[in-house]
Design an enzyme around this catalytic site. Structure first.
Site, PDB file in Angstrom:
ATOM      1  N   GLY A  11       0.861  -1.185   0.000  1.00  0.00           N
ATOM      2  CA  GLY A  11       0.000   0.000   0.000  1.00  0.00           C
ATOM      3  C   GLY A  11       0.897   1.236   0.000  1.00  0.00           C
ATOM      4  O   GLY A  11       0.573   2.279   0.566  1.00  0.00           O
ATOM      5  N   ALA A  12       2.046   1.107  -0.670  1.00  0.00           N
ATOM      6  CA  ALA A  12       3.125   2.099  -0.579  1.00  0.00           C
ATOM      7  C   ALA A  12       2.765   3.463  -1.148  1.00  0.00           C
ATOM      8  O   ALA A  12       3.328   4.479  -0.738  1.00  0.00           O
ATOM      9  CB  ALA A  12       4.381   1.556  -1.287  1.00  0.00           C
ATOM     10  N   ALA A  13       1.822   3.515  -2.101  1.00  0.00           N
ATOM     11  CA  ALA A  13       1.486   4.795  -2.730  1.00  0.00           C
ATOM     12  C   ALA A  13       0.375   5.543  -1.995  1.00  0.00           C
ATOM     13  O   ALA A  13       0.084   6.693  -2.307  1.00  0.00           O
ATOM     14  CB  ALA A  13       1.090   4.581  -4.193  1.00  0.00           C
ATOM     15  N   LYS A  15      -1.616   7.315   1.360  1.00  0.00           N
ATOM     16  CA  LYS A  15      -1.160   8.379   2.269  1.00  0.00           C
ATOM     17  C   LYS A  15      -0.344   7.819   3.430  1.00  0.00           C
ATOM     18  O   LYS A  15       0.704   8.345   3.785  1.00  0.00           O
ATOM     19  CB  LYS A  15      -2.365   9.174   2.788  1.00  0.00           C
ATOM     20  CG  LYS A  15      -3.074   9.989   1.699  1.00  0.00           C
ATOM     21  CD  LYS A  15      -4.175  10.863   2.295  1.00  0.00           C
ATOM     22  CE  LYS A  15      -4.841  11.727   1.234  1.00  0.00           C
ATOM     23  NZ  LYS A  15      -5.804  10.979   0.411  1.00  0.00           N
ATOM     24  N   THR A 107      -4.229  -1.771   8.409  1.00  0.00           N
ATOM     25  CA  THR A 107      -5.507  -1.865   7.692  1.00  0.00           C
ATOM     26  C   THR A 107      -6.549  -2.471   8.617  1.00  0.00           C
ATOM     27  O   THR A 107      -6.298  -3.500   9.239  1.00  0.00           O
ATOM     28  CB  THR A 107      -5.358  -2.767   6.450  1.00  0.00           C
ATOM     29  OG1 THR A 107      -4.184  -2.380   5.728  1.00  0.00           O
ATOM     30  CG2 THR A 107      -6.572  -2.679   5.548  1.00  0.00           C
ATOM     31  N   THR A 108      -7.728  -1.852   8.708  1.00  0.00           N
ATOM     32  CA  THR A 108      -8.794  -2.402   9.548  1.00  0.00           C
ATOM     33  C   THR A 108      -9.876  -3.008   8.656  1.00  0.00           C
ATOM     34  O   THR A 108      -9.772  -3.004   7.442  1.00  0.00           O
ATOM     35  CB  THR A 108      -9.381  -1.323  10.478  1.00  0.00           C
ATOM     36  OG1 THR A 108      -9.850  -0.227   9.680  1.00  0.00           O
ATOM     37  CG2 THR A 108      -8.345  -0.807  11.456  1.00  0.00           C
ATOM     38  N   HIS A 162     -13.788  10.413  10.195  1.00  0.00           N
ATOM     39  CA  HIS A 162     -12.648  10.154   9.307  1.00  0.00           C
ATOM     40  C   HIS A 162     -12.863  10.805   7.945  1.00  0.00           C
ATOM     41  O   HIS A 162     -13.974  11.173   7.580  1.00  0.00           O
ATOM     42  CB  HIS A 162     -12.443   8.643   9.113  1.00  0.00           C
ATOM     43  CG  HIS A 162     -11.750   7.978  10.262  1.00  0.00           C
ATOM     44  ND1 HIS A 162     -12.403   7.656  11.442  1.00  0.00           N
ATOM     45  CD2 HIS A 162     -10.466   7.578  10.425  1.00  0.00           C
ATOM     46  CE1 HIS A 162     -11.533   7.084  12.271  1.00  0.00           C
ATOM     47  NE2 HIS A 162     -10.353   7.032  11.670  1.00  0.00           N
ATOM     48  N   HIS A 163     -11.766  10.866   7.179  1.00  0.00           N
ATOM     49  CA  HIS A 163     -11.810  11.343   5.794  1.00  0.00           C
ATOM     50  C   HIS A 163     -12.726  10.438   4.968  1.00  0.00           C
ATOM     51  O   HIS A 163     -12.966   9.283   5.324  1.00  0.00           O
ATOM     52  CB  HIS A 163     -10.396  11.346   5.197  1.00  0.00           C
ATOM     53  CG  HIS A 163      -9.704  10.026   5.311  1.00  0.00           C
ATOM     54  ND1 HIS A 163      -9.801   9.041   4.353  1.00  0.00           N
ATOM     55  CD2 HIS A 163      -8.927   9.510   6.302  1.00  0.00           C
ATOM     56  CE1 HIS A 163      -9.105   7.984   4.728  1.00  0.00           C
ATOM     57  NE2 HIS A 163      -8.565   8.235   5.917  1.00  0.00           N
ATOM     58  N   LYS A 166     -11.990   6.606   3.567  1.00  0.00           N
ATOM     59  CA  LYS A 166     -11.903   5.414   4.429  1.00  0.00           C
ATOM     60  C   LYS A 166     -12.993   4.432   4.016  1.00  0.00           C
ATOM     61  O   LYS A 166     -14.161   4.797   3.927  1.00  0.00           O
ATOM     62  CB  LYS A 166     -12.059   5.813   5.902  1.00  0.00           C
ATOM     63  CG  LYS A 166     -11.910   4.634   6.854  1.00  0.00           C
ATOM     64  CD  LYS A 166     -11.779   5.100   8.280  1.00  0.00           C
ATOM     65  CE  LYS A 166     -11.716   3.932   9.256  1.00  0.00           C
ATOM     66  NZ  LYS A 166     -10.615   2.991   8.981  1.00  0.00           N
ATOM     67  N   GLY A 172     -11.832   0.695  12.928  1.00  0.00           N
ATOM     68  CA  GLY A 172     -11.296  -0.370  13.783  1.00  0.00           C
ATOM     69  C   GLY A 172     -10.987   0.143  15.177  1.00  0.00           C
ATOM     70  O   GLY A 172     -11.149  -0.568  16.167  1.00  0.00           O
TER      71      GLY A 172
END
Length: 273
Positions: A11-13, A15, A107-108, A162-163, A166, A172
């Site tokens: 999930g490197a790209a 935020k 990650t939830t 949250h934003h 999500k 979570g």
């Protein structure tokens, strides 16, 4: 670097992924071995340049299994940090454990059944795995304060904000907070009247014994949570606000270092502090 912890960011790209890359690149005891993301827009880009910390000569790839294989061949025990999506995280964790790479997961959205299954799998493989709904030290302190307050208040509700990117609701962290309160062994929010929801969901979702969670999703937010206790003549509100994702990085780096000492799955940052 000899003795350095090999880290793969999945999930490197995203935020959070970019923040993790920056933090790992700056940590003296870690080496970024790989950066995986399934968004075709970023494939081939230098992970460091994308994260804003200068070139690291680690390209973004979507070859997840080959990257796990690469990390698993290192002399030092490798770690996968996962900030992906609820629909892929279960498979990501299973794959990492199968390769002997220790998962650190932000990650939830995993179900209790999935978490139990992963715990059994980690046990069989004697491989450490950390599932951390929230890497913020401030959130851990809020949860501990909520547990303390719950001894004196019988009424509580949780609001999480949250934003709007999500994917799962409730968060979570909110579920974990409610579960922690439920484990106190008391019944919260004893009924005063028979409630009627004119629109289903108006009173939020229920966790444990009557603890309600309300979810808000808006652009402009990052991650925020309120735990509101009520009693005759008083309201006690605990609130945590995230203004920058950098606040999660000390927790992420701590988890990367600690997960290598574990032989089983552990849930929650408070367990390793």
């Amino acid at each position: 670097m000899a003795g350095s912890i090999p880290v793969l960011v999945n999930g490197a790209a995203g935020k959070m992924g970019r923040e993790v890359i920056k933090a790992v690149a700056q940590a003296e005891d870690m080496t970024l071995m790989g950066a995986v993301d399934r968004n075709p827009e970023y494939l081939g880009q230098d992970a460091g340049e994308l994260a804003g910390c200068g070139p690291l000569e680690v390209p973004i790839t979507n070859d997840f299994q080959p990257m796990l294989a690469l990390v698993s061949q290192e002399k030092e025990a490798g770690v996968m940090v996962d900030f992906t999506h609820p629909d892929s995280v279960y498979d990501n964790i299973r794959s990492a454990i199968a390769y002997g790479v220790r998962p650190v997961v932000g990650t939830t959205g995993l179900s209790p059944e999935q978490i139990q299954d992963l715990a059994d799998f980690a046990d069989k493989a004697s491989t450490g795995c950390l599932l951390i709904p929230n890497f913020s030290i401030g959130m851990v302190l809020l949860q501990q304060a909520a547990i303390q307050a719950s001894q004196y208040f019988d009424h509580v509700e949780i609001i999480e904000l949250h934003h709007n990117q999500k994917a799962d609701a409730p968060s979570g962290t909110a579920i974990q907070t409610a579960q922690m309160l439920a484990e106190m062994g008391k019944t919260f929010n004893p009924k005063i009247v028979e409630e009627t929801e004119k629109i289903p969901g108006a009173r939020g979702s229920t966790v444990g014994d009557g603890i309600r969670i309300h979810s808000v999703r808006l652009p402009g937010l990052i991650a925020h949570q309120e735990v509101i206790f009520g009693a005759a003549g008083q309201i006690y509100t605990l609130r945590h606000d995230t203004s920058d994702r950098a606040c999660y990085m000390p927790g992420v780096l701590l988890a990367i270092r600690k997960v290598r000492q574990l032989k089983t799955l552990v849930y929650g940052l408070e367990k390793i502090l």
